[in-house]
Design a protein around this motif. Structure first.
Motif, PDB file in Angstrom:
ATOM      1  N   GLY A  85      70.478 -35.184  47.523  1.00 26.27           N
ATOM      2  CA  GLY A  85      69.455 -35.762  46.662  1.00 26.27           C
ATOM      3  C   GLY A  85      68.054 -35.244  46.886  1.00 26.27           C
ATOM      4  O   GLY A  85      67.113 -35.684  46.215  1.00 26.27           O
ATOM      5  N   VAL A  86      67.867 -34.299  47.824  1.00 25.05           N
ATOM      6  CA  VAL A  86      66.527 -33.740  48.072  1.00 25.05           C
ATOM      7  C   VAL A  86      66.614 -32.231  48.324  1.00 25.05           C
ATOM      8  O   VAL A  86      67.496 -31.759  49.038  1.00 25.05           O
ATOM      9  CB  VAL A  86      65.821 -34.413  49.270  1.00 25.05           C
ATOM     10  N   ILE A  87      65.692 -31.504  47.712  1.00 33.71           N
ATOM     11  CA  ILE A  87      65.566 -30.067  47.943  1.00 33.71           C
ATOM     12  C   ILE A  87      64.078 -29.745  48.061  1.00 33.71           C
ATOM     13  O   ILE A  87      63.273 -30.200  47.250  1.00 33.71           O
ATOM     14  CB  ILE A  87      66.180 -29.240  46.794  1.00 33.71           C
ATOM     15  N   ALA A  88      63.713 -28.990  49.084  1.00 34.22           N
ATOM     16  CA  ALA A  88      62.315 -28.602  49.288  1.00 34.22           C
ATOM     17  C   ALA A  88      62.181 -27.087  49.230  1.00 34.22           C
ATOM     18  O   ALA A  88      63.086 -26.357  49.634  1.00 34.22           O
ATOM     19  CB  ALA A  88      61.807 -29.120  50.631  1.00 34.22           C
ATOM     20  N   PHE A  89      61.061 -26.644  48.705  1.00 34.14           N
ATOM     21  CA  PHE A  89      60.698 -25.229  48.752  1.00 34.14           C
ATOM     22  C   PHE A  89      59.601 -25.071  49.791  1.00 34.14           C
ATOM     23  O   PHE A  89      58.537 -25.672  49.666  1.00 34.14           O
ATOM     24  CB  PHE A  89      60.201 -24.745  47.382  1.00 34.14           C
ATOM     25  N   ALA A  90      59.878 -24.297  50.820  1.00 33.41           N
ATOM     26  CA  ALA A  90      58.899 -24.109  51.900  1.00 33.41           C
ATOM     27  C   ALA A  90      58.645 -22.632  52.121  1.00 33.41           C
ATOM     28  O   ALA A  90      59.411 -21.780  51.667  1.00 33.41           O
ATOM     29  CB  ALA A  90      59.408 -24.744  53.194  1.00 33.41           C
ATOM     30  N   ALA A  91      57.570 -22.355  52.841  1.00 34.91           N
ATOM     31  CA  ALA A  91      57.303 -20.970  53.225  1.00 34.91           C
ATOM     32  C   ALA A  91      58.492 -20.443  54.000  1.00 34.91           C
ATOM     33  O   ALA A  91      59.045 -21.136  54.859  1.00 34.91           O
ATOM     34  CB  ALA A  91      56.036 -20.892  54.081  1.00 34.91           C
ATOM     35  N   ALA A  92      58.934 -19.237  53.686  1.00 28.48           N
ATOM     36  CA  ALA A  92      60.143 -18.683  54.297  1.00 28.48           C
ATOM     37  C   ALA A  92      59.989 -18.584  55.813  1.00 28.48           C
ATOM     38  O   ALA A  92      58.927 -18.294  56.329  1.00 28.48           O
ATOM     39  CB  ALA A  92      60.440 -17.313  53.708  1.00 28.48           C
ATOM     40  N   TYR A  93      61.089 -18.835  56.525  1.00 28.22           N
ATOM     41  CA  TYR A  93      61.071 -18.749  57.977  1.00 28.22           C
ATOM     42  C   TYR A  93      60.809 -17.316  58.414  1.00 28.22           C
ATOM     43  O   TYR A  93      61.356 -16.372  57.857  1.00 28.22           O
ATOM     44  CB  TYR A  93      62.416 -19.211  58.558  1.00 28.22           C
ATOM     45  N   GLU A  94      60.000 -17.172  59.421  1.00 30.38           N
ATOM     46  CA  GLU A  94      59.732 -15.858  59.983  1.00 30.38           C
ATOM     47  C   GLU A  94      60.509 -15.706  61.289  1.00 30.38           C
ATOM     48  O   GLU A  94      60.670 -16.668  62.039  1.00 30.38           O
ATOM     49  CB  GLU A  94      58.239 -15.679  60.261  1.00 30.38           C
ATOM     50  N   TYR A  95      60.971 -14.491  61.523  1.00 32.38           N
ATOM     51  CA  TYR A  95      61.644 -14.215  62.785  1.00 32.38           C
ATOM     52  C   TYR A  95      60.611 -14.070  63.898  1.00 32.38           C
ATOM     53  O   TYR A  95      59.496 -13.592  63.677  1.00 32.38           O
ATOM     54  CB  TYR A  95      62.487 -12.945  62.670  1.00 32.38           C
ATOM     55  N   SER A  96      61.002 -14.483  65.077  1.00 39.75           N
ATOM     56  CA  SER A  96      60.145 -14.351  66.251  1.00 39.75           C
ATOM     57  C   SER A  96      60.440 -13.024  66.951  1.00 39.75           C
ATOM     58  O   SER A  96      61.351 -12.292  66.574  1.00 39.75           O
ATOM     59  CB  SER A  96      60.392 -15.507  67.213  1.00 39.75           C
ATOM     60  N   GLU A  97      59.673 -12.739  67.983  1.00 38.90           N
ATOM     61  CA  GLU A  97      59.919 -11.588  68.844  1.00 38.90           C
ATOM     62  C   GLU A  97      60.550 -12.090  70.153  1.00 38.90           C
ATOM     63  O   GLU A  97      60.296 -13.231  70.581  1.00 38.90           O
ATOM     64  CB  GLU A  97      58.606 -10.858  69.160  1.00 38.90           C
ATOM     65  N   VAL A  98      61.346 -11.248  70.774  1.00 33.77           N
ATOM     66  CA  VAL A  98      61.970 -11.626  72.046  1.00 33.77           C
ATOM     67  C   VAL A  98      60.897 -11.965  73.080  1.00 33.77           C
ATOM     68  O   VAL A  98      61.045 -12.904  73.869  1.00 33.77           O
ATOM     69  CB  VAL A  98      62.886 -10.495  72.558  1.00 33.77           C
ATOM     70  N   GLU A  99      59.804 -11.231  73.055  1.00 36.59           N
ATOM     71  CA  GLU A  99      58.723 -11.481  74.014  1.00 36.59           C
ATOM     72  C   GLU A  99      58.145 -12.889  73.846  1.00 36.59           C
ATOM     73  O   GLU A  99      57.692 -13.499  74.821  1.00 36.59           O
ATOM     74  CB  GLU A  99      57.615 -10.440  73.837  1.00 36.59           C
ATOM     75  N   ASP A 100      58.151 -13.388  72.603  1.00 33.49           N
ATOM     76  CA  ASP A 100      57.658 -14.752  72.369  1.00 33.49           C
ATOM     77  C   ASP A 100      58.512 -15.771  73.116  1.00 33.49           C
ATOM     78  O   ASP A 100      58.016 -16.785  73.613  1.00 33.49           O
ATOM     79  CB  ASP A 100      57.683 -15.073  70.872  1.00 33.49           C
ATOM     80  N   MET A 101      59.818 -15.512  73.182  1.00 31.23           N
ATOM     81  CA  MET A 101      60.730 -16.422  73.866  1.00 31.23           C
ATOM     82  C   MET A 101      60.472 -16.427  75.369  1.00 31.23           C
ATOM     83  O   MET A 101      60.491 -17.476  76.015  1.00 31.23           O
ATOM     84  CB  MET A 101      62.172 -16.022  73.568  1.00 31.23           C
TER      85      MET A 101
END
Length: 261
Positions: A85-101
């Motif tokens: 019953g709900v659908i949202a349009f959001a900014a597309a997910y961005e991939y992270s960098e391994v270094e960020d982890m």
């Protein structure tokens, strides 16, 4: 940063904006609560139960455009068929960098704990693994660019909102990434029937858990790059676990050993 595989375009003031479809009540609610910019929310006309009212309140807090639509309109928009019953349009997910982890682990004062996926092609498995990664305290999930599912709407929904909190990196060569991480002091364990019993392995410290393809398991080159091969005890009549279940079993053995330090 790479953009996810599954995305759509919305027109806003005659400008096309790349957006991700988020479906399902948990996923939509967590998108709002995590601060992800949601451009528009579609709600099934007449659907006013508690969870939906909570989502609408969150949408109003964030000045999100809300449209109440007929079931036919939601069926046109859905990718999964399970929009609840709900659908949202959001900014597309961005991939992270391994270094960020690695930086995330450092900031938390913890040894890095990463989950690496060797050609996982089922979006439901990827979403479930991302959810497990978040709950088990992993600092990120790494997937390969080729022969693997990306961050689709189905993945977002199956993760039940965990995708908003758990970094996901996409790499060209999984083996090379593992070798680079080994140079930084990480160890790697993969799941395979021919390995040592997982309870007999020392899985403490900086570690990467490698989970293989749903049908073929971990590829030969990836398995040879691992330091440990873990066998999960099984007492039934079939000889393998679903990839996301195997990830959960081994991830929580790592959690158990970390807690015993």
């Amino acid at each position: 940063m790479e953009m996810p595989v599954r995305s759509d375009f919305m027109k806003d003031n005659n400008v096309e904006v790349k957006s991700l479809i988020i479906e399902g009540r948990n996923a939509v609610l967590e998108a709002f609560r995590s601060g992800k910019p949601v451009d528009k929310l579609y709600v099934l006309d007449g659907c006013q139960d508690g969870p939906v009212r909570t989502i609408i309140r969150e949408a109003k807090k964030h000045d999100t455009i809300i449209q109440f639509v007929k079931k036919e309109r939601l069926e046109q928009l859905t990718e999964t068929g399970k929009h609840q019953g709900v659908i949202a349009f959001a900014a597309a997910y961005e991939y992270s960098e391994v270094e960020d982890m690695l930086e995330l682990a450092k900031n938390k004062g913890e040894d890095p704990f990463l989950i690496l996926l060797d050609n996982i092609e089922d979006p439901h498995n990827l979403g479930a693994i991302i959810r497990t990664a978040n709950l088990a305290g992993a600092h990120g999930v790494i997937i390969p660019k080729r022969r693997a599912v990306g961050l689709t709407a189905t993945v977002a929904r199956t993760s039940a909102g965990a995708l908003n909190y758990t970094p996901v990196a996409k790499v060209t060569n999984l083996k090379k990434t593992m070798e680079d991480l080994k140079d930084k002091g990480m160890w790697f364990v993969c799941a395979d029937m021919g390995g040592e019993m997982m309870y007999d392995l020392n899985l403490k410290g900086p570690i990467g858990l490698v989970i293989g393809n749903e049908g073929e398991g971990v590829s030969r080159l990836t398995r040879e790059t691992c330091d440990f091969i873990a066998s999960i005890p099984m007492k039934g009549d079939i000889d393998s676990l679903n990839a996301s279940v195997a990830a959960g079993v081994l991830a929580y053995e790592i959690v158990r050993q970390r807690m015993s330090v």
